[in-house]
Design a protein around this motif. Structure first.
Motif, PDB file in Angstrom:
ATOM      1  N   LYS A   1      33.430  31.186  38.410  1.00 43.05           N
ATOM      2  CA  LYS A   1      33.494  32.641  38.243  1.00 43.05           C
ATOM      3  C   LYS A   1      33.546  33.306  39.607  1.00 43.05           C
ATOM      4  O   LYS A   1      32.755  32.972  40.509  1.00 43.05           O
ATOM      5  CB  LYS A   1      32.286  33.138  37.452  1.00 43.05           C
TER       6      LYS A   1
ATOM      7  N   THR B   1      29.400  34.732  47.142  1.00 42.09           N
ATOM      8  CA  THR B   1      30.154  34.520  45.910  1.00 42.09           C
ATOM      9  C   THR B   1      31.458  33.772  46.192  1.00 42.09           C
ATOM     10  O   THR B   1      31.926  33.689  47.329  1.00 42.09           O
ATOM     11  CB  THR B   1      30.503  35.851  45.240  1.00 42.09           C
TER      12      THR B   1
ATOM     13  N   ALA C   1      30.245  35.099  40.744  1.00 43.47           N
ATOM     14  CA  ALA C   1      28.983  34.355  40.669  1.00 43.47           C
ATOM     15  C   ALA C   1      28.724  33.691  42.020  1.00 43.47           C
ATOM     16  O   ALA C   1      29.650  33.463  42.806  1.00 43.47           O
ATOM     17  CB  ALA C   1      29.066  33.297  39.574  1.00 43.47           C
TER      18      ALA C   1
END
Length: 480
Positions: free
Chosen positions: A226, A247, A229
């Motif tokens: 993701k 991220t 994430a």
């Protein structure tokens, strides 16, 4: 302004080795880079091994046109080639002798003498080369690949492409080695320097980063990873480690905040990673934060190799498994059956730097993005991923970088702020050292590939040559 901008791009889009001189220091052990001479044997072993075993060129040609032409500190390098054992050894006065090993299906790996040969061989025991499909129609194969369109100025296009060879390739030196131009899904121009052809695998240097990023995109499309994430990097998972906040998006857009010195001088992070570390991603991941994640843009080959390790772990953790994933999900669907991304000793593909492919396969990669992730009737990448890589990162001071691709967008100060002033604003590019480029131009339905070996201190004027090529192509049928 454009010349100044390109100098900046040259320094940060690939291996920049300008300014180093040959040093007659005490020879160091393998894996140690104590000066330019050590750097010279290390990089020479890597590129010579691939030139001989991956591209299939003669040792003398590789030594003269690749090794000795690369930089001042490689001019004293000599090579020893053991074809039976599949190794190339580079030596120079005062330098550590360095060796690279070729493995079928994986290409060459620079050895640091920290991983046993049998371990390296076991990583590739199941790998076989991909099967070429020459009789399959373009773009999946090479049959009937070239077909200039009726609205193209054929004479002007031929001259524009030829000029990029004649004006660059002086005294027989193959500076420009391949150009492929695609418009309307067809190859409309194609030319090679003597000694190279449509089957020659050529190094992309940092253009490889766009391929590494695309493999991440496939896992994002699958829901395995993701974008927003925290990046799944084991070294950052300790409680209180500020790197836990980085991220995947920030890694892809070079805005992670990690310290990484990209300048290519002995002792810097880039040199330690590419020429001393058996596990390149682990070295890059071990570095501390310089800035808060997402707050600043800093071009980093280390970041891309961290991404390559993320892909490797997510697809099973071995070189065999990550290679099979890349082939099944990207290379074979796109028709890129020549491509090899060389790994480090840890078995992780060096996504920052070491992808080899034919000029046609580099063009197929660009065509996949030109067609918004579709090849033939098969969707390979989501449209949202293609949009992502073309979106400028907010952390950069100018809109020059997206998701592992360079962008040609201007800004509020005007078009002169574009990387290439005479190319359309919607152009986005995979670019690398020695002036490699895969330019995707949606407004002209075109892809232009230039692969070569422009030596240090010289330049290939992308703006001039690519704009001439575009001028000869069919005009746009719709507004960009």
């Amino acid at each position: 302004m454009i010349a100044k901008e390109f100098r900046m791009i040259r320094q940060i889009s690939g291996v920049s080795l300008i300014g180093l001189t040959l040093s007659l220091s005490t020879p160091a052990q393998a894996g140690t880079i104590s000066g330019p001479a050590d750097l010279g044997t290390a990089v020479s072993a890597q590129i010579a091994c691939a030139g001989i075993f991956v591209t299939g060129r003669a040792e003398a040609d590789v030594l003269r046109d690749d090794v000795h032409a690369l930089a001042p500190f490689t001019k004293a390098v000599t090579l020893s080639v053991d074809r039976k054992d599949r190794i190339v050894t580079a030596s120079a006065p005062g330098a550590a002798t360095r060796t690279a090993l070729y493995r079928s299906g994986a290409g060459c790996t620079l050895l640091t003498d920290t991983v046993r040969r049998e371990v390296l061989e076991s990583q590739t025991a199941k790998l076989k080369p991909m099967k070429m499909r020459p009789s399959t129609p373009w773009p999946m194969g090479d049959a009937r690949a070239t077909s200039p369109g009726p609205k193209i100025d054929a004479a002007a296009l031929e001259k524009a492409v030829n000029d990029a060879f004649v004006e660059q390739n002086k005294d027989g030196y193959p500076d420009t080695r391949a150009i492929v131009v695609v418009q309307g899904g067809r190859i409309v121009a194609e030319q090679y320097a003597p000694g190279f052809d449509q089957n020659s695998r050529l190094l992309g240097w940092s253009a490889s980063k766009s391929i590494a990023g695309t493999l991440v995109g496939l896992l994002v499309d699958d829901g395995v990873l993701k974008l927003d994430a925290p990046a799944p990097v084991p070294e950052w998972q300790a409680k209180g480690d500020p790197r836990r906040a980085i991220t995947l998006r920030q890694l892809l857009t070079m805005s992670s905040g990690l310290r990484f010195v990209e300048s290519y001088e002995p002792g810097n992070d880039s040199i330690r990673m590419l020429f001393s570390a058996p596990d390149m991603a682990a070295l890059a991941a071990s570095l501390p934060l310089d800035k808060a994640p997402g707050s600043a843009w800093s071009y980093s080959s280390g970041t891309t190799n961290i991404l390559s390790a993320i892909v490797t772990r997510a697809t099973g953790g071995s070189l065999d498994e990550v290679t099979r994933f890349a082939r099944k999900r990207l290379f074979e669907p796109a028709g890129m059956t020549s491509i090899v991304v060389e790994p480090d000793e840890a078995g992780v593909p060096v996504g920052s730097s070491y992808a080899y492919a034919t000029a046609r396969d580099w063009a197929r990669f660009g065509l996949l993005y030109l067609n918004n992730g579709v090849t033939g009737k098969k969707r390979v990448l989501s449209r949202s991923w293609v949009d992502f890589v073309r979106t400028p990162t907010k952390a950069a001071p100018r809109p020059v970088y997206g998701g592992q691709f360079w962008l040609n967008l201007g800004d509020d100060e005007g078009d002169k702020r574009r990387i290439f002033r005479d190319l359309p604003r919607d152009t986005f590019m995979a670019m690398g050292h020695n002036h490699q480029i895969v330019a995707v131009v949606p407004s002209r339905d075109a892809v232009i590939v230039r692969l070569g070996w422009t030596p240090e201190g010289q330049t290939f004027d992308f703006n001039k040559y690519l704009s001439r090529i575009l001028a000869a192509l069919a005009p746009p049928t719709t507004q960009p």
